[in-house]
Design a protein around this motif. Structure first.
Motif, PDB file in Angstrom:
ATOM      1  N   PRO A 196      -1.179  84.495  54.805  1.00 27.16           N
ATOM      2  CA  PRO A 196      -0.615  83.214  54.355  1.00 27.16           C
ATOM      3  C   PRO A 196      -1.028  82.814  52.945  1.00 27.16           C
ATOM      4  N   VAL A 197      -2.004  83.499  52.353  1.00 29.00           N
ATOM      5  CA  VAL A 197      -2.498  83.128  51.018  1.00 29.00           C
ATOM      6  C   VAL A 197      -1.754  83.876  49.921  1.00 29.00           C
ATOM      7  N   LEU A 198      -1.035  84.928  50.278  1.00 31.77           N
ATOM      8  CA  LEU A 198      -0.460  85.814  49.261  1.00 31.77           C
ATOM      9  C   LEU A 198       0.501  85.090  48.325  1.00 31.77           C
ATOM     10  N   ASP A 199       1.329  84.182  48.855  1.00 33.35           N
ATOM     11  CA  ASP A 199       2.276  83.457  47.996  1.00 33.35           C
ATOM     12  C   ASP A 199       1.544  82.606  46.969  1.00 33.35           C
ATOM     13  N   SER A 200       0.433  81.985  47.364  1.00 31.89           N
ATOM     14  CA  SER A 200      -0.347  81.180  46.421  1.00 31.89           C
ATOM     15  C   SER A 200      -0.922  82.063  45.308  1.00 31.89           C
ATOM     16  N   LEU A 201      -1.369  83.258  45.664  1.00 28.74           N
ATOM     17  CA  LEU A 201      -1.912  84.177  44.661  1.00 28.74           C
ATOM     18  C   LEU A 201      -0.832  84.627  43.689  1.00 28.74           C
ATOM     19  N   LYS A 202       0.388  84.854  44.188  1.00 26.20           N
ATOM     20  CA  LYS A 202       1.474  85.290  43.315  1.00 26.20           C
ATOM     21  C   LYS A 202       1.821  84.229  42.274  1.00 26.20           C
ATOM     22  N   LEU A 203       1.745  82.956  42.678  1.00 26.42           N
ATOM     23  CA  LEU A 203       2.126  81.870  41.776  1.00 26.42           C
ATOM     24  C   LEU A 203       1.290  81.839  40.501  1.00 26.42           C
ATOM     25  N   PHE A 204      -0.006  82.170  40.635  1.00 29.96           N
ATOM     26  CA  PHE A 204      -0.917  82.015  39.493  1.00 29.96           C
ATOM     27  C   PHE A 204      -1.661  83.321  39.201  1.00 29.96           C
ATOM     28  N   ARG A 205      -0.950  84.445  39.370  1.00 26.08           N
ATOM     29  CA  ARG A 205      -1.611  85.748  39.274  1.00 26.08           C
ATOM     30  C   ARG A 205      -2.304  85.970  37.930  1.00 26.08           C
ATOM     31  N   SER A 206      -1.787  85.423  36.856  1.00 29.48           N
ATOM     32  CA  SER A 206      -2.355  85.697  35.531  1.00 29.48           C
ATOM     33  C   SER A 206      -3.624  84.896  35.241  1.00 29.48           C
ATOM     34  N   SER A 207      -3.997  83.978  36.137  1.00 28.18           N
ATOM     35  CA  SER A 207      -5.109  83.076  35.822  1.00 28.18           C
ATOM     36  C   SER A 207      -6.419  83.467  36.488  1.00 28.18           C
ATOM     37  N   PHE A 208      -6.459  84.582  37.209  1.00 28.74           N
ATOM     38  CA  PHE A 208      -7.689  84.956  37.895  1.00 28.74           C
ATOM     39  C   PHE A 208      -7.845  86.475  37.922  1.00 28.74           C
ATOM     40  N   PHE A 209      -9.057  86.918  38.151  1.00 30.58           N
ATOM     41  CA  PHE A 209      -9.373  88.338  38.315  1.00 30.58           C
ATOM     42  C   PHE A 209      -9.316  88.645  39.798  1.00 30.58           C
ATOM     43  N   LEU A 210      -8.533  89.649  40.174  1.00 36.30           N
ATOM     44  CA  LEU A 210      -8.325  89.986  41.583  1.00 36.30           C
ATOM     45  C   LEU A 210      -9.123  91.241  41.939  1.00 36.30           C
ATOM     46  N   LEU A 211     -10.128  91.056  42.799  1.00 35.56           N
ATOM     47  CA  LEU A 211     -10.976  92.153  43.271  1.00 35.56           C
ATOM     48  C   LEU A 211     -10.624  92.426  44.725  1.00 35.56           C
ATOM     49  N   ALA A 212     -10.095  93.612  45.004  1.00 34.86           N
ATOM     50  CA  ALA A 212      -9.630  93.941  46.348  1.00 34.86           C
ATOM     51  C   ALA A 212     -10.650  94.808  47.063  1.00 34.86           C
ATOM     52  N   LEU A 213     -11.124  94.355  48.220  1.00 33.41           N
ATOM     53  CA  LEU A 213     -11.853  95.267  49.092  1.00 33.41           C
ATOM     54  C   LEU A 213     -10.860  96.341  49.535  1.00 33.41           C
ATOM     55  N   SER A 214     -11.328  97.568  49.671  1.00 38.14           N
ATOM     56  CA  SER A 214     -10.412  98.692  49.870  1.00 38.14           C
ATOM     57  C   SER A 214      -9.489  98.503  51.065  1.00 38.14           C
ATOM     58  N   SER A 215      -9.963  97.835  52.109  1.00 40.94           N
ATOM     59  CA  SER A 215      -9.139  97.655  53.305  1.00 40.94           C
ATOM     60  C   SER A 215      -7.954  96.724  53.068  1.00 40.94           C
ATOM     61  N   GLY A 404      -8.227  74.898  51.767  1.00 43.03           N
ATOM     62  CA  GLY A 404      -6.889  75.391  52.068  1.00 43.03           C
ATOM     63  C   GLY A 404      -6.180  75.969  50.860  1.00 43.03           C
ATOM     64  N   CYS A 405      -4.963  76.427  51.078  1.00 37.75           N
ATOM     65  CA  CYS A 405      -4.176  77.043  50.005  1.00 37.75           C
ATOM     66  C   CYS A 405      -3.850  76.039  48.902  1.00 37.75           C
ATOM     67  N   GLY A 406      -3.665  74.754  49.260  1.00 39.00           N
ATOM     68  CA  GLY A 406      -3.385  73.741  48.247  1.00 39.00           C
ATOM     69  C   GLY A 406      -4.525  73.614  47.256  1.00 39.00           C
ATOM     70  N   PHE A 407      -5.757  73.651  47.753  1.00 40.04           N
ATOM     71  CA  PHE A 407      -6.916  73.579  46.869  1.00 40.04           C
ATOM     72  C   PHE A 407      -6.946  74.805  45.954  1.00 40.04           C
ATOM     73  N   LEU A 408      -6.684  75.978  46.515  1.00 44.14           N
ATOM     74  CA  LEU A 408      -6.675  77.200  45.708  1.00 44.14           C
ATOM     75  C   LEU A 408      -5.647  77.104  44.591  1.00 44.14           C
ATOM     76  N   GLU A 409      -4.439  76.668  44.922  1.00 47.16           N
ATOM     77  CA  GLU A 409      -3.392  76.556  43.897  1.00 47.16           C
ATOM     78  C   GLU A 409      -3.778  75.558  42.808  1.00 47.16           C
ATOM     79  N   ALA A 410      -4.365  74.439  43.203  1.00 46.84           N
ATOM     80  CA  ALA A 410      -4.772  73.433  42.219  1.00 46.84           C
ATOM     81  C   ALA A 410      -5.836  73.984  41.272  1.00 46.84           C
ATOM     82  N   GLU A 411      -6.806  74.722  41.822  1.00 46.04           N
ATOM     83  CA  GLU A 411      -7.879  75.288  40.992  1.00 46.04           C
ATOM     84  C   GLU A 411      -7.340  76.379  40.072  1.00 46.04           C
TER      85      GLU A 411
END
Length: 501
Positions: A196-215, A404-411
């Protein structure tokens, strides 16, 4: 502060009472302590001894006589015995609570120390402080269970981790380097709450560093999210399955020496070697001159990732998919490489529901991981936020905030700080690889028969050898350990010889 009444004993020494109850014999406290130590049953040679609230510590002298090589520890239930603390090598306080004591005990002794520790109770203290005593002994039991689990895991994988370290050093072709930033870092784990968080990440992809655990790599790439880096710490075959999505990409991979990945990734992929604070693998990396970033070894890859992310940025670290508990349905966000592999083997006699039910019931490890996150100090937890989408009911993680996702998007919408970076630092030349190979051979010859090496490669066997009392048993265990080591050295030499130079 506990009221302690110090009084003279009949033999001319000193004794004391707490709440009117004697903590030591009022006739001959020294003799009482000597009998206590003589009566201790210990069918092994302890590396540590821990006594719960020994009061005026008369037992310390007799413990040192009987166990001269053991590290002597005590747990204090009461204030007022400070001047006797010097008779012990380490004292712990029960005042911070059982959980704090458990963490301090594990930090000081480690899993091997706890598994070779003689624990004993000064019974008068148990009667005076029944509640505290029960809490502390429950903490001791938890520490022993945890230590046995960690030691079992370490013993099962130790030789594999060492081979992985040699494999990495022998095959590393492109090293990566880091540049610290101030922008948020988002870490993705593979819990179901990631989806459920993926859409929020897509909206602001250029503003953060994305570190993926391999799984979580399969999930991100399927949904069009390309991470800035991936991180894996596992040393077993399943780790390679999770890393398959990296093949054909140029996404940097952060990997400790004891982790494993495909040879093709090591040869041509940007690899950021991580080095833990101790261990033979760390010494090998340093000896071979392998460039590496400091990292913290943890029982869970999420813990290593959290501390690594905190070192990459001065900003906030967000965790997505960090569920750390078994749900009723899918145990991972999908697609998941291991789930795909298991699903292909489901059948009428071994249905998927049986497999999922077994995973739900085997939740002890997840509980240990939650406890680890929950016990982190404020310096760790104040910059970490776990994203919990609406409807996800996850157990709290101590001082780590849930939002929640709203807080993530705001930040993320406000984030404008420089991004951290992990990028390739050039390829190793054939001369570089040849030099590393020579150093590996030299390291193997200098270290492969040392006590530190044997302890690292065969921790359970080495501990059993150290704890043995009879010379015959000790010699037998030593011979078996050295036989296994000879086989390991042959395997390591073959890794060095097979390296492309």
């Amino acid at each position: 502060m506990t009221d302690i009444e110090f009084i003279p004993a009949k033999n001319g020494g000193a004794a004391c009472k707490i709440r009117g109850v004697p903590l030591h014999s009022l006739y001959n406290p020294q003799k009482e302590a000597e009998r206590f130590v003589s009566a201790l049953e210990c069918p092994f040679l302890p590396s540590y001894i821990l006594i719960t609230e020994p009061g005026m510590s008369y037992c310390a002298e007799f413990l040192r006589r009987r166990f001269p090589d053991a590290v002597l520890c005590a747990v204090r239930y009461a204030d007022g015995f400070d001047k006797y603390d010097g008779l012990f090598d380490r004292t712990f306080s029960a005042h911070g609570g059982a959980r704090q004591f458990e963490d301090a005990l594990f930090s000081f002794m480690g899993e091997e120390g706890i598994c070779s520790c003689l624990f004993a109770a000064w019974q008068p203290a148990a009667k005076i402080f029944p509640g505290t005593d029960a809490d502390i002994w429950n903490a001791v039991r938890r520490a022993i269970v945890k230590s046995r689990a960690v030691l079992f895991t370490h013993s099962h994988f130790a030789a594999r981790w060492l081979k992985n370290a040699f494999f990495l050093c022998a095959n590393l072709g492109r090293a990566a380097k880091t540049a610290r930033g101030a922008a948020p870092v988002v870490i993705t784990a593979s819990g179901p709450s990631l989806l459920p968080v993926l859409d929020s990440l897509k909206l602001f992809r250029s503003s953060f560093f994305l570190l993926a655990l391999s799984s979580s790599l399969s999930v991100l790439l399927k949904n069009g999210l390309v991470p800035d880096a991936a991180l894996s710490t596992d040393g077993g075959w399943w780790a390679k399955k999770h890393l398959e999505p990296l093949l054909g990409t140029d996404i940097p991979l952060a990997l400790p020496a004891e982790g494993i990945c495909q040879k093709s990734l090591l040869h041509g992929h940007p690899i950021l070697p991580l080095k833990y604070e101790d261990g033979t693998e760390r010494r090998l990396q340093d000896f071979c001159g392998i460039p590496a970033e400091a990292a913290a070894r943890n029982g869970t890859v999420s813990g290593t990732a959290a501390e690594f992310a905190l070192s990459l940025t001065s900003g906030t670290v967000f965790f997505c998919g960090l569920d750390l508990e078994s749900g009723r349905g899918a145990q991972h966000a999908e697609p998941n490489r291991i789930e795909d592999w298991n699903a292909a083997r489901d059948g009428r006699l071994s249905p998927k529901e049986t497999r999922i039910s077994r995973a739900r019931q085997n939740a002890e490890a997840l509980s240990l991981y939650r406890d680890w996150f929950s016990s982190r100090p404020a310096s760790f937890s104040r910059r970490i936020v776990r994203i919990v989408p609406q409807g996800s009911l996850l157990k709290p993680l101590g001082g780590i905030r849930d939002a929640g996702c709203g807080f993530l998007e705001a930040e993320l919408s406000r984030a404008q700080a420089p991004l951290p970076k992990i990028e390739a630092d050039g390829a190793f030349s054939e001369a570089d690889r040849a030099a590393v190979r020579r150093r590996m051979q030299e390291f193997l010859e200098e270290n492969a028969d040392s006590e530190e090496w044997l302890r690292s490669a065969f921790p359970a066997e080495h501990l059993a050898w150290r704890k043995s009392l009879s010379p015959e048993e000790k010699a037998e265990k030593r011979a078996a350990m050295e036989e296994r080591n000879n086989a390991l050295k042959i395997q390591l030499r073959s890794i060095v010889d097979a390296a492309v130079v």
